[in-house]
Design an enzyme around this catalytic site. Sequence first.
Site, mmCIF file in Angstrom:
data_model
loop_
_atom_site.group_PDB
_atom_site.id
_atom_site.type_symbol
_atom_site.label_atom_id
_atom_site.label_comp_id
_atom_site.label_asym_id
_atom_site.label_seq_id
_atom_site.Cartn_x
_atom_site.Cartn_y
_atom_site.Cartn_z
ATOM 1 N N ASP A 1 0.678 -1.368 -0.124
ATOM 2 C CA ASP A 1 -0.141 0.019 -0.035
ATOM 3 C C ASP A 1 0.855 1.402 -0.064
ATOM 4 O O ASP A 1 0.390 2.359 -0.038
ATOM 5 C CB ASP A 1 -1.015 -0.093 1.081
ATOM 6 C CG ASP A 1 -0.378 0.101 2.609
ATOM 7 O OD1 ASP A 1 0.766 -0.132 2.556
ATOM 8 O OD2 ASP A 1 -1.127 0.001 3.600
ATOM 9 N N SER A 2 2.337 1.002 0.190
ATOM 10 C CA SER A 2 3.100 2.028 -0.310
ATOM 11 C C SER A 2 2.855 2.839 -1.764
ATOM 12 O O SER A 2 3.158 3.839 -1.704
ATOM 13 C CB SER A 2 4.557 1.519 -0.133
ATOM 14 O OG SER A 2 4.732 0.563 -1.122
ATOM 15 N N ASP B 1 -1.121 -6.183 0.218
ATOM 16 C CA ASP B 1 -1.173 -5.488 1.333
ATOM 17 C C ASP B 1 -2.677 -5.210 1.464
ATOM 18 O O ASP B 1 -3.569 -4.869 0.672
ATOM 19 C CB ASP B 1 -0.794 -3.990 1.374
ATOM 20 C CG ASP B 1 0.365 -4.151 2.448
ATOM 21 O OD1 ASP B 1 0.735 -4.627 2.969
ATOM 22 O OD2 ASP B 1 1.322 -3.082 1.925
ATOM 23 N N LYS C 1 -1.170 -9.315 3.490
ATOM 24 C CA LYS C 1 -0.580 -8.848 4.479
ATOM 25 C C LYS C 1 -1.118 -7.732 5.362
ATOM 26 O O LYS C 1 -1.928 -7.045 4.853
ATOM 27 C CB LYS C 1 0.909 -8.140 3.898
ATOM 28 C CG LYS C 1 1.751 -7.564 4.883
ATOM 29 C CD LYS C 1 3.164 -7.432 4.469
ATOM 30 C CE LYS C 1 3.413 -6.059 3.693
ATOM 31 N NZ LYS C 1 2.889 -4.786 4.623
ATOM 32 N N GLU D 1 -1.035 -5.221 8.969
ATOM 33 C CA GLU D 1 -0.115 -4.648 9.962
ATOM 34 C C GLU D 1 -0.675 -4.721 11.286
ATOM 35 O O GLU D 1 -1.736 -4.236 11.485
ATOM 36 C CB GLU D 1 0.184 -3.202 9.641
ATOM 37 C CG GLU D 1 0.519 -2.799 8.252
ATOM 38 C CD GLU D 1 0.813 -1.567 7.975
ATOM 39 O OE1 GLU D 1 0.543 -0.389 8.740
ATOM 40 O OE2 GLU D 1 1.423 -1.178 6.707
ATOM 41 N N GLU E 1 9.651 -4.386 10.285
ATOM 42 C CA GLU E 1 10.163 -2.843 9.376
ATOM 43 C C GLU E 1 10.636 -2.008 10.782
ATOM 44 O O GLU E 1 10.056 -1.663 11.639
ATOM 45 C CB GLU E 1 8.833 -2.039 8.984
ATOM 46 C CG GLU E 1 9.409 -0.959 8.190
ATOM 47 C CD GLU E 1 8.111 -0.287 7.238
ATOM 48 O OE1 GLU E 1 7.405 -1.145 6.906
ATOM 49 O OE2 GLU E 1 8.299 0.819 6.869
HETATM 50 O O1 KIV Z 1 3.532 -1.102 1.684
HETATM 51 C C1 KIV Z 1 4.757 -1.523 1.505
HETATM 52 O O2 KIV Z 1 5.512 -1.430 0.551
HETATM 53 C C2 KIV Z 1 5.248 -2.279 2.660
HETATM 54 C C3 KIV Z 1 6.740 -2.417 2.767
HETATM 55 C C4 KIV Z 1 7.504 -1.445 2.960
HETATM 56 C C5 KIV Z 1 7.209 -3.696 3.474
HETATM 57 O O3 KIV Z 1 4.517 -2.663 3.244
#
Ligand code: KIV
Length: 261
Positions: A42-43, A81, A110, A112, A179
């Site tokens: 989600d970056s 994510d 994924k 968090e 992270e």
């Molecule tokens: O969103 C993302 O790119 C991430 C990585 C930084 C691990 O979660």
Amino acid sequence: MTLTQLQKLKEKGEKITCLTAYDASFAHILDEAGIEILLVGDSLGMVVQGHDSTLPVTIDDMIYHCKQVSRGNQQAFLIVDMPFMSYAIPEIALKNAARLMAEGEAQMVKLEGGAWLLETVQLLTERGIPVCAHLGLTPQSVHQLGGYRVQGRDEISAERLQNDAIALEAAGASILVLECVPSKLAAEITKSLNIPVIGIGAGVDCDGQVLVLYDLLGITDKPPSFSKNFLQETGSIKAAIEAFIMAVKNARFPGVEHSFE
Ligand code: KIV
């Protein structure tokens, strides 16, 4: 690449390589280069959409990008994510994770967070949705954390991270992303788990490394200190990705200058 193969890499002590991807063209290049895991992070909210955090990203955005990455990918294991608030309640998490797998064609989701996620991790994994947990600096909680800071530096938070990691594995998580945590703590957590631990700003002793692709290619305006521009020293995208793979496999990346004490 399957979860079983990733697990075997940990057991053999071979480092695992992971990069973010958001579209089919880059997914194809990364896959051809031999990256083992593609993460639709989600970056993308920051590096693709131009937001100043990952919070505005929606489940439809993630499905849209995951589908593209899936089309460009042949071999790599595909993780996506779950965006902010899409897994705040177990039943909602199940519905959204199912969409990411069925419509987005992801192989794993994924999430968090720590102890509060245990019920959700169990619910998803029991229904056949593999889960990657994400601990340490969890960017979706940036406002609660008071900024993008290293986590687990004091004894209490280090112990909480260690306990959360063990509990998430017991609940069914098959991979853990760590992270921005001190290298020594990341090494201890990695040793204490059977599942692969992929680090970002977590030192060289994790089972593998992930970077945001745009940081590796020097596209990001203000890249984090734990990242490295591999394009600068190689001159082509393909060579930069191959250099990342070699540096991770040989435990030359991350160096101390990309890690925290
Ligand atoms: O969103 C993302 O790119 C991430 C990585 C930084 C691990 O979660």
